[in-house]
Design a protein around this motif. Structure first.
Motif, PDB file in Angstrom:
ATOM      1  N   UNK A  33      -3.328  -0.831 -41.690  1.00 47.64           N
ATOM      2  CA  UNK A  33      -3.172  -1.524 -42.971  1.00 47.64           C
ATOM      3  C   UNK A  33      -2.969  -3.021 -42.747  1.00 47.64           C
ATOM      4  N   UNK A  34      -3.276  -3.802 -43.768  1.00 50.26           N
ATOM      5  CA  UNK A  34      -3.013  -5.244 -43.756  1.00 50.26           C
ATOM      6  C   UNK A  34      -1.758  -5.498 -44.578  1.00 50.26           C
ATOM      7  N   UNK A  35      -0.707  -5.958 -43.930  1.00 53.64           N
ATOM      8  CA  UNK A  35       0.565  -6.215 -44.604  1.00 53.64           C
ATOM      9  C   UNK A  35       0.906  -7.693 -44.451  1.00 53.64           C
ATOM     10  N   UNK A  36       1.108  -8.363 -45.566  1.00 61.19           N
ATOM     11  CA  UNK A  36       1.386  -9.797 -45.536  1.00 61.19           C
ATOM     12  C   UNK A  36       2.560 -10.131 -46.443  1.00 61.19           C
ATOM     13  N   UNK A  80      -1.200  -4.551 -48.466  1.00 61.41           N
ATOM     14  CA  UNK A  80       0.073  -4.639 -49.175  1.00 61.41           C
ATOM     15  C   UNK A  80       0.607  -6.060 -49.044  1.00 61.41           C
ATOM     16  N   UNK A  81       0.816  -6.695 -50.198  1.00 57.71           N
ATOM     17  CA  UNK A  81       1.412  -8.030 -50.242  1.00 57.71           C
ATOM     18  C   UNK A  81       2.874  -7.901 -50.650  1.00 57.71           C
ATOM     19  N   UNK A 107      11.877 -15.620 -48.291  1.00 55.83           N
ATOM     20  CA  UNK A 107      10.605 -15.523 -47.565  1.00 55.83           C
ATOM     21  C   UNK A 107      10.784 -14.966 -46.159  1.00 55.83           C
ATOM     22  N   UNK A 108      11.906 -15.291 -45.506  1.00 62.24           N
ATOM     23  CA  UNK A 108      12.142 -14.789 -44.156  1.00 62.24           C
ATOM     24  C   UNK A 108      12.290 -13.267 -44.177  1.00 62.24           C
ATOM     25  N   UNK A 109      12.955 -12.749 -45.208  1.00 66.30           N
ATOM     26  CA  UNK A 109      13.119 -11.297 -45.319  1.00 66.30           C
ATOM     27  C   UNK A 109      11.772 -10.617 -45.537  1.00 66.30           C
ATOM     28  N   UNK A 110      10.937 -11.201 -46.392  1.00 68.46           N
ATOM     29  CA  UNK A 110       9.613 -10.636 -46.638  1.00 68.46           C
ATOM     30  C   UNK A 110       8.765 -10.664 -45.376  1.00 68.46           C
ATOM     31  N   UNK A 111       8.827 -11.760 -44.632  1.00 67.58           N
ATOM     32  CA  UNK A 111       8.039 -11.866 -43.410  1.00 67.58           C
ATOM     33  C   UNK A 111       8.515 -10.879 -42.356  1.00 67.58           C
ATOM     34  N   UNK A 147       9.992  -7.954 -42.888  1.00 70.08           N
ATOM     35  CA  UNK A 147       9.571  -6.612 -43.275  1.00 70.08           C
ATOM     36  C   UNK A 147       8.072  -6.433 -43.058  1.00 70.08           C
ATOM     37  N   UNK A 148       7.290  -7.456 -43.378  1.00 68.51           N
ATOM     38  CA  UNK A 148       5.837  -7.370 -43.172  1.00 68.51           C
ATOM     39  C   UNK A 148       5.517  -7.140 -41.706  1.00 68.51           C
ATOM     40  N   UNK A 149       6.246  -7.808 -40.826  1.00 66.58           N
ATOM     41  CA  UNK A 149       6.016  -7.629 -39.395  1.00 66.58           C
ATOM     42  C   UNK A 149       6.339  -6.215 -38.929  1.00 66.58           C
ATOM     43  N   UNK A 150       7.460  -5.667 -39.410  1.00 65.74           N
ATOM     44  CA  UNK A 150       7.834  -4.298 -39.041  1.00 65.74           C
ATOM     45  C   UNK A 150       6.797  -3.293 -39.529  1.00 65.74           C
ATOM     46  N   UNK A 151       6.348  -3.481 -40.764  1.00 69.52           N
ATOM     47  CA  UNK A 151       5.388  -2.538 -41.345  1.00 69.52           C
ATOM     48  C   UNK A 151       4.024  -2.642 -40.682  1.00 69.52           C
ATOM     49  N   UNK A 152       3.631  -3.850 -40.301  1.00 70.38           N
ATOM     50  CA  UNK A 152       2.335  -4.031 -39.638  1.00 70.38           C
ATOM     51  C   UNK A 152       2.303  -3.285 -38.315  1.00 70.38           C
TER      52      UNK A 152
END
Length: 275
Positions: free
Chosen positions: A174-177, A150-151, A157-161, A163-168
């Motif tokens: 899964x690979x979340x980036x 999931x990309x 960008x900070x918000x996306x990063x 959320x990616x960290x929480x989901x990972x």
């Protein structure tokens, strides 16, 4: 009298009042559903706490929450249901004995809509546009369905990063980036999901360039007003399988109706009321 409503911005065209009030009448309930549009009322985002306190003082049974308050409202809650904790956002608030209990019905609403509207869609690699309150719920739904990669793409960008960290952490298989807009390559992905407000009647346009969409993509847009966003129009013109946000909005609304009122609605009847 059961009083409920919706808090957000640019929501005067929302179908939620019709959905909830018609279902209330069908069930023999005296129910009202009011729109609290911060833009139309000239309110600042900082007025959120005072508005929520006012609804509680007026005896509201609960209310829904939409852009841009799904995450901002979380600290105002007295308690968070597991759905809100998992999604990291609140879109439904029940008021019980003066306590505010935050729920999230977006996650199951989107999950069920995707399964029904795009059966058999490949989930190896999905690009999600938007990492806000709705985006958090949608991302959790996608990963719960087995998305392998999931990309997340968001102007913040900070918000996306984050959320990616929480989901990972939550979905270690899964690979979340988080991918910056200027480095996005949609070609390898099978699916594209729009969880941004871009495409709404009040925010026309597309969140990615039209040439980023190819015939091999499936596309899901969580927007339901208008029924066909510019993004969906482009996708369908290229032969893509695509769904709008109607399935999600009805699914989440039915769950929200039950949480707020304590009465189980007929989801199919609610869907017909949008026709």
């Amino acid at each position: 009298m059961i009083r409920s409503g919706l808090l957000g911005r640019a929501i005067l065209a929302s179908s939620s009042p019709r959905l909830h009030e018609e279902e209330g009448r069908a069930l023999g309930l005296e129910l009202t559903y009011e729109l609290f549009d911060f833009t139309q009322r000239g309110l600042d985002d900082a007025d959120l706490a005072a508005t929520v306190a006012s609804l509680k003082d007026q005896g509201f049974a609960g209310f829904n929450v939409t852009y841009p308050f799904k995450q901002a409202i979380m600290p105002l809650m007295d308690d968070l249901a597991p759905s809100a904790q998992a999604a990291g956002a609140v879109n439904t608030v029940a008021i019980r004995d003066g306590r505010l209990i935050g729920h999230n019905t977006d996650m199951p609403g989107f999950r069920d809509s995707l399964l029904a509207g795009l059966p058999g869609a490949r989930l190896d690699h999905v690009i999600q546009l938007g990492a806000g309150g709705a985006g958090s719920a949608v991302a959790n739904a996608l990963l719960s369905l087995g998305v392998a990669r999931l990309e997340l793409v968001d102007p913040d960008s900070a918000r996306a990063q984050a959320l990616a960290g929480e989901l990972a952490e939550r979905y270690p298989d899964a690979q979340v980036t988080a991918t910056p807009h200027d480095r996005l390559d949609t070609a390898p992905a099978q699916g594209i999901v729009n969880a941004t407000p871009i495409g709404m009647a009040a925010k026309p346009g597309t969140p990615i360039p039209p040439d980023a969409i190819a015939p091999h993509h499936w596309l899901a847009d969580i927007i339901y007003f208008p029924l066909e966003t510019e993004l969906l129009r482009v996708a369908r013109s290229k032969g893509c399988r695509a769904i709008n946000g109607i399935g999600m909005v009805v699914g989440q609304a039915a769950l929200a109706f039950e949480i707020i009122t304590g009465h189980k609605p007929d989801a199919e009847r609610m869907k017909r009321s949008l026709g």
